[in-house]
Motif scaffolding. Structure first.
Motif, short mmCIF file in Angstrom:
data_model
loop_
_atom_site.label_atom_id
_atom_site.label_comp_id
_atom_site.label_asym_id
_atom_site.label_seq_id
_atom_site.Cartn_x
_atom_site.Cartn_y
_atom_site.Cartn_z
N ARG A 98 -10.53 -6.07 6.45
CA ARG A 98 -9.48 -7.05 6.36
C ARG A 98 -9.26 -7.48 4.92
O ARG A 98 -10.17 -7.93 4.26
CB ARG A 98 -9.81 -8.27 7.23
CG ARG A 98 -8.68 -9.28 7.26
CD ARG A 98 -8.95 -10.36 8.29
NE ARG A 98 -8.90 -9.77 9.62
CZ ARG A 98 -9.90 -9.88 10.49
NH1 ARG A 98 -10.99 -10.51 10.18
NH2 ARG A 98 -9.78 -9.33 11.69
N LEU A 99 -8.04 -7.34 4.45
CA LEU A 99 -7.71 -7.74 3.08
C LEU A 99 -7.44 -9.24 3.06
O LEU A 99 -6.69 -9.75 3.89
CB LEU A 99 -6.46 -6.99 2.59
CG LEU A 99 -6.63 -5.50 2.36
CD1 LEU A 99 -5.30 -4.90 2.00
CD2 LEU A 99 -7.63 -5.24 1.27
N ARG A 100 -8.03 -9.93 2.13
CA ARG A 100 -7.82 -11.37 2.02
C ARG A 100 -6.54 -11.62 1.24
O ARG A 100 -6.34 -11.14 0.14
CB ARG A 100 -9.01 -12.01 1.29
CG ARG A 100 -10.33 -11.71 1.98
CD ARG A 100 -11.46 -12.42 1.29
NE ARG A 100 -11.36 -13.85 1.46
CZ ARG A 100 -11.87 -14.52 2.50
NH1 ARG A 100 -12.48 -13.86 3.46
NH2 ARG A 100 -11.75 -15.83 2.59
N VAL A 130 0.84 -1.20 0.00
CA VAL A 130 0.00 0.00 0.00
C VAL A 130 0.87 1.25 0.00
O VAL A 130 0.61 2.21 -0.74
CB VAL A 130 -0.94 -0.01 1.22
CG1 VAL A 130 -1.69 1.32 1.32
CG2 VAL A 130 -1.93 -1.16 1.12
N ILE A 131 1.91 1.24 0.82
CA ILE A 131 2.83 2.38 0.87
C ILE A 131 3.54 2.56 -0.47
O ILE A 131 3.69 3.68 -0.97
CB ILE A 131 3.86 2.19 1.99
CG1 ILE A 131 3.16 2.11 3.35
CG2 ILE A 131 4.90 3.31 1.98
CD1 ILE A 131 4.08 1.79 4.51
N PHE A 132 3.96 1.44 -1.06
CA PHE A 132 4.65 1.49 -2.35
C PHE A 132 3.76 2.11 -3.42
O PHE A 132 4.18 3.00 -4.17
CB PHE A 132 5.08 0.08 -2.76
CG PHE A 132 5.58 -0.01 -4.18
CD1 PHE A 132 6.85 0.42 -4.51
CD2 PHE A 132 4.76 -0.51 -5.19
CE1 PHE A 132 7.32 0.35 -5.82
CE2 PHE A 132 5.22 -0.59 -6.50
CZ PHE A 132 6.50 -0.16 -6.82
N TRP A 133 2.49 1.64 -3.52
CA TRP A 133 1.59 2.15 -4.54
C TRP A 133 1.23 3.61 -4.29
O TRP A 133 1.05 4.38 -5.24
CB TRP A 133 0.35 1.29 -4.63
CG TRP A 133 0.58 -0.03 -5.28
CD1 TRP A 133 0.51 -1.26 -4.71
CD2 TRP A 133 0.98 -0.25 -6.65
NE1 TRP A 133 0.83 -2.23 -5.63
CE2 TRP A 133 1.12 -1.66 -6.82
CE3 TRP A 133 1.24 0.59 -7.73
CZ2 TRP A 133 1.49 -2.23 -8.03
CZ3 TRP A 133 1.60 0.03 -8.95
CH2 TRP A 133 1.73 -1.36 -9.09
N TRP A 158 -4.92 8.63 -3.28
CA TRP A 158 -5.87 8.81 -2.19
C TRP A 158 -6.46 7.46 -1.76
O TRP A 158 -6.66 7.23 -0.55
CB TRP A 158 -6.96 9.78 -2.60
CG TRP A 158 -7.97 10.06 -1.53
CD1 TRP A 158 -9.30 9.81 -1.56
CD2 TRP A 158 -7.72 10.66 -0.25
NE1 TRP A 158 -9.91 10.20 -0.39
CE2 TRP A 158 -8.96 10.72 0.43
CE3 TRP A 158 -6.57 11.13 0.37
CZ2 TRP A 158 -9.07 11.24 1.72
CZ3 TRP A 158 -6.68 11.65 1.66
CH2 TRP A 158 -7.91 11.70 2.32
N LEU A 159 -6.73 6.57 -2.70
CA LEU A 159 -7.25 5.24 -2.36
C LEU A 159 -6.22 4.47 -1.53
O LEU A 159 -6.58 3.82 -0.54
CB LEU A 159 -7.57 4.45 -3.63
CG LEU A 159 -8.06 3.01 -3.42
CD1 LEU A 159 -9.34 2.98 -2.59
CD2 LEU A 159 -8.29 2.31 -4.75
N SER A 160 -4.95 4.56 -1.91
CA SER A 160 -3.90 3.89 -1.15
C SER A 160 -3.82 4.43 0.27
O SER A 160 -3.64 3.68 1.24
CB SER A 160 -2.55 4.04 -1.86
OG SER A 160 -2.57 3.46 -3.15
N ILE A 209 -4.98 3.69 6.03
CA ILE A 209 -5.64 4.11 7.26
C ILE A 209 -6.54 2.99 7.78
O ILE A 209 -6.59 2.71 8.99
CB ILE A 209 -6.46 5.40 7.03
CG1 ILE A 209 -5.51 6.58 6.76
CG2 ILE A 209 -7.35 5.70 8.24
CD1 ILE A 209 -6.23 7.85 6.36
N ALA A 210 -7.26 2.34 6.86
CA ALA A 210 -8.14 1.24 7.25
C ALA A 210 -7.34 0.09 7.85
O ALA A 210 -7.74 -0.51 8.86
CB ALA A 210 -8.94 0.77 6.04
#
Length: 225
Positions: A222-224, A14-17, A200-202, A207-208
């Motif tokens: 929760r990401l699967r 997420v940080i990378f994207w 912004w989505l990343s 945050i989530a």
């Protein structure tokens, strides 16, 4: 109750994207402002508009309308009702509202900062306001990107998940192409909007993830793996 660092960690992907999207937007913004009438924008726009026909224009107007503020709000409210009353996931509803609201505010701020004028050659519909980044493209990516993220965990069959991604991408692509075809945005307006909305989505997914790891009760995010 204490939580480990591992639980609170935001995914490095997420940080990378987020960083990649931010860097890409910076590059696009630099060239869009420094060379508003660059050859890339003009040639790509001319190629897209070379397919002009009466029937195709009606199709593009249709998809452009779907990306308008009125229809975006309508689809968003419908999704919120489903999340609240059917799936009963209030935190997902909050995520959707924060993401879409933040994307809209970010778009308005960026338009004020860059103040790029809209294309003036072969415009098939009339639009007001500044051009960079595209509000339609940012709204489309925000809406369908957020819905794909939120609905992914509720769809069990693999074919259903593939269909969700394909439909989401199709809507975003068609809305973006329609804005170039109708002559109200440069291709770089679209690219900048997608990168800004992707950033912004990343951020919102990060945050989530942090919130889930910190408080442990927000299973909706929760990401699967």
């Amino acid at each position: 109750m204490r939580y480990s660092h591992r639980q609170r960690r935001v995914s490095p992907y997420v940080i990378f994207w987020a960083l990649l999207a931010l860097a890409g937007f910076g590059v696009i913004a630099f060239f869009a402002v420094r060379q508003p009438l660059n050859s890339f924008d003009l040639h790509v726009a001319a190629w897209v508009q070379s397919f002009e026909s009466a029937s195709l224009t009606r199709i593009m107007v249709f998809f452009s309308t779907l990306g308008s503020t009125k229809f975006t709000i309508l689809i968003t409210l419908s999704a919120m009702l489903i999340l609240f009353f059917v799936l009963q996931h209030r935190m997902e509803l909050l995520f959707l509202a924060a993401f879409l609201g933040g994307a809209s505010l970010l778009n308005k701020l960026l338009k004020i900062i860059f103040q790029r004028e809209r294309p003036f050659v072969h415009r098939l519909v009339e639009e007001t306001g500044f051009s960079f980044p595209s509000g339609h493209a940012m709204a489309a990516f925000a809406l369908y990107g957020a819905l794909a993220f939120l609905l992914w965990r509720h769809i069990r069959p693999q074919w259903g998940r593939i269909l969700l991604i394909v439909l989401s991408c199709f809507m975003v692509v068609m809305i973006c192409i329609s804005r170039i075809y109708l002559g109200v945005h440069y291709p770089s307006d679209i690219a900048g909007a997608l990168l800004a909305s992707g950033f912004w989505l990343s951020v919102m997914i990060g945050i989530a993830q942090w919130y889930e790891g910190r408080y442990g009760a927000v299973s909706e995010f929760r990401l699967r793996r």
